[in-house]
Design an enzyme around this catalytic site. Structure first.
Site, PDB file in Angstrom:
ATOM      1  N   ASP A  52      12.430  -5.227  38.580  1.00  0.00           N
ATOM      2  CA  ASP A  52      13.425  -5.742  37.642  1.00  0.00           C
ATOM      3  C   ASP A  52      14.540  -4.744  37.376  1.00  0.00           C
ATOM      4  O   ASP A  52      15.605  -5.111  36.879  1.00  0.00           O
ATOM      5  CB  ASP A  52      12.745  -6.121  36.321  1.00  0.00           C
ATOM      6  CG  ASP A  52      11.988  -4.964  35.690  1.00  0.00           C
ATOM      7  OD1 ASP A  52      11.439  -4.125  36.425  1.00  0.00           O
ATOM      8  OD2 ASP A  52      11.924  -4.895  34.447  1.00  0.00           O
ATOM      9  N   ASP A  80       3.435   8.148  56.166  1.00  0.00           N
ATOM     10  CA  ASP A  80       4.593   8.446  55.332  1.00  0.00           C
ATOM     11  C   ASP A  80       5.710   7.501  55.751  1.00  0.00           C
ATOM     12  O   ASP A  80       6.244   7.615  56.857  1.00  0.00           O
ATOM     13  CB  ASP A  80       5.007   9.905  55.523  1.00  0.00           C
ATOM     14  CG  ASP A  80       6.138  10.330  54.602  1.00  0.00           C
ATOM     15  OD1 ASP A  80       6.826   9.450  54.047  1.00  0.00           O
ATOM     16  OD2 ASP A  80       6.358  11.548  54.459  1.00  0.00           O
ATOM     17  N   TYR A  94      16.528   5.177  40.156  1.00  0.00           N
ATOM     18  CA  TYR A  94      15.386   4.374  40.612  1.00  0.00           C
ATOM     19  C   TYR A  94      15.826   2.959  40.980  1.00  0.00           C
ATOM     20  O   TYR A  94      15.523   2.467  42.078  1.00  0.00           O
ATOM     21  CB  TYR A  94      14.310   4.336  39.529  1.00  0.00           C
ATOM     22  CG  TYR A  94      13.231   3.320  39.791  1.00  0.00           C
ATOM     23  CD1 TYR A  94      12.329   3.491  40.832  1.00  0.00           C
ATOM     24  CD2 TYR A  94      13.117   2.174  39.002  1.00  0.00           C
ATOM     25  CE1 TYR A  94      11.334   2.549  41.080  1.00  0.00           C
ATOM     26  CE2 TYR A  94      12.135   1.231  39.244  1.00  0.00           C
ATOM     27  CZ  TYR A  94      11.240   1.423  40.277  1.00  0.00           C
ATOM     28  OH  TYR A  94      10.271   0.487  40.529  1.00  0.00           O
ATOM     29  N   LYS A 135      15.886   1.200  44.814  1.00  0.00           N
ATOM     30  CA  LYS A 135      15.159  -0.023  45.137  1.00  0.00           C
ATOM     31  C   LYS A 135      16.111  -1.122  45.604  1.00  0.00           C
ATOM     32  O   LYS A 135      15.783  -1.884  46.535  1.00  0.00           O
ATOM     33  CB  LYS A 135      14.362  -0.492  43.925  1.00  0.00           C
ATOM     34  CG  LYS A 135      13.224   0.438  43.529  1.00  0.00           C
ATOM     35  CD  LYS A 135      12.128   0.503  44.578  1.00  0.00           C
ATOM     36  CE  LYS A 135      11.281  -0.731  44.599  1.00  0.00           C
ATOM     37  NZ  LYS A 135      10.124  -0.619  45.543  1.00  0.00           N
ATOM     38  N   ALA A 165       6.064   3.247  46.978  1.00  0.00           N
ATOM     39  CA  ALA A 165       7.329   3.379  46.253  1.00  0.00           C
ATOM     40  C   ALA A 165       7.352   4.681  45.471  1.00  0.00           C
ATOM     41  O   ALA A 165       6.304   5.224  45.106  1.00  0.00           O
ATOM     42  CB  ALA A 165       7.530   2.206  45.296  1.00  0.00           C
TER      43      ALA A 165
END
Length: 297
Positions: free
Chosen positions: A102, A36, A125, A129, A60
């Protein structure tokens, strides 16, 4: 060269594992519950056990819409996980490849995004990232951040498999037509990552930093869907006869998405000599894999 792949059971992780072993590269592949990435002790234990020369993080939280109501989990995996990996890699002097997206851009540019443009994510999201990228840059000098877009493959949950499922059961399929991007095969991205790893193992000058990889060509989700059905019609019992374009607003997804998230990939070509093939060719290969697997069952 010895790879340690986190997130090995996912769409991209399984492709990296398959591609590396197919080319005779030793790879250790780990995923939940064994590893994890949000637990720093798990990360350190896996790295100490594998003793890799390169770590690849394909783990992810990718549920874009669910992230809007589950931000804690999204940030734990997409920000804190890369931070844990970067810290453990820094302690062992091991380079890290971090996969990004992206969705770190807002889609307002109207032209392909380069790697050095400022990020401006629209939703949870994308923010998670982007913060994961920042954590890796802050902690570990020897890193590669590889952004990709619209990832699809023969396994896992992705747009291609969703369209095939809908096409078998619906005559009308409505697909968003006002978002543009670059569909990208998980297999092609995995091949590119293995090529990069091979260059690093050969002692090539290490051009650390941020890169983009996606298959060549730009389309909309609607155009992508039409291509999927056109290629699959002779291979599957499709009921769909109308692929209707709709707007993002009409689709009504919880999470905002960039309207134009085309990534410029010239840096990867200049520094590693990697040029992706058109997404249509990659799609044909993935459909072959999907239907070959179905025939074997």
């Amino acid at each position: 060269m010895k790879l340690l792949i986190f997130g090995a059971d996912g769409q991209l992780g399984s492709a990296i594992t398959r591609q590396s072993r197919g080319r005779g590269i030793f790879s250790a592949a780990v995923d939940l519950p064994e590893a994890d990435i949000t637990v720093s002790a798990d990360v350190r234990r896996c790295i100490e056990a594998a003793q890799p020369t390169l770590v690849v993080n394909a783990a992810a939280y990718t549920a874009v819409d669910r992230a809007e109501s589950d931000a804690k989990a999204a940030f734990a995996v997409n920000r804190d996980g890369p931070r844990n990996l970067a810290e453990a890699c820094a302690a062992e002097n091991i380079p890290l490849v971090q996969i990004s997206t992206d969705y770190v851009f807002d889609g307002s540019a109207g032209r392909p995004y380069t790697e050095d443009e400022p990020v401006l994510p629209l939703g949870v999201y994308g923010r998670s990232k982007a913060e994961g990228e920042a954590a890796v840059r802050e902690i570990l000098a020897e890193h590669l951040i590889v952004r990709t877009s619209w990832l699809f493959g023969a396994e896992g949950n992705n747009f291609v498999r969703t369209m095939l499922r809908l096409g078998e059961t619906h005559r009308l399929v409505e697909v968003v037509a006002d978002q543009s991007g670059c569909p990208t095969s998980a297999e092609d991205l995995a091949r590119a990552l293995i090529d990069i790893a091979g260059r690093l193992a050969e002692g090539a000058a290490a051009p650390w930093g941020t890169y983009h990889f996606c298959n060549r060509g730009t389309t909309t989700w609607h155009g992508f869907a039409e291509a999927i059905f056109a290629m699959a019609r002779d291979r599957a019992r499709l009921r769909v006869d109308t692929v209707a374009p709709i707007t993002t607003e009409a689709f009504g997804a919880p999470a905002p998405r960039p309207a134009f998230s085309v990534l410029g990939c010239d840096r990867l070509r200049r520094r590693f000599g990697i040029v992706a093939r058109p997404w249509q060719e990659a799609l044909a290969e993935i459909l072959d894999r999907i239907y070959a697997a179905a025939e074997d069952q």
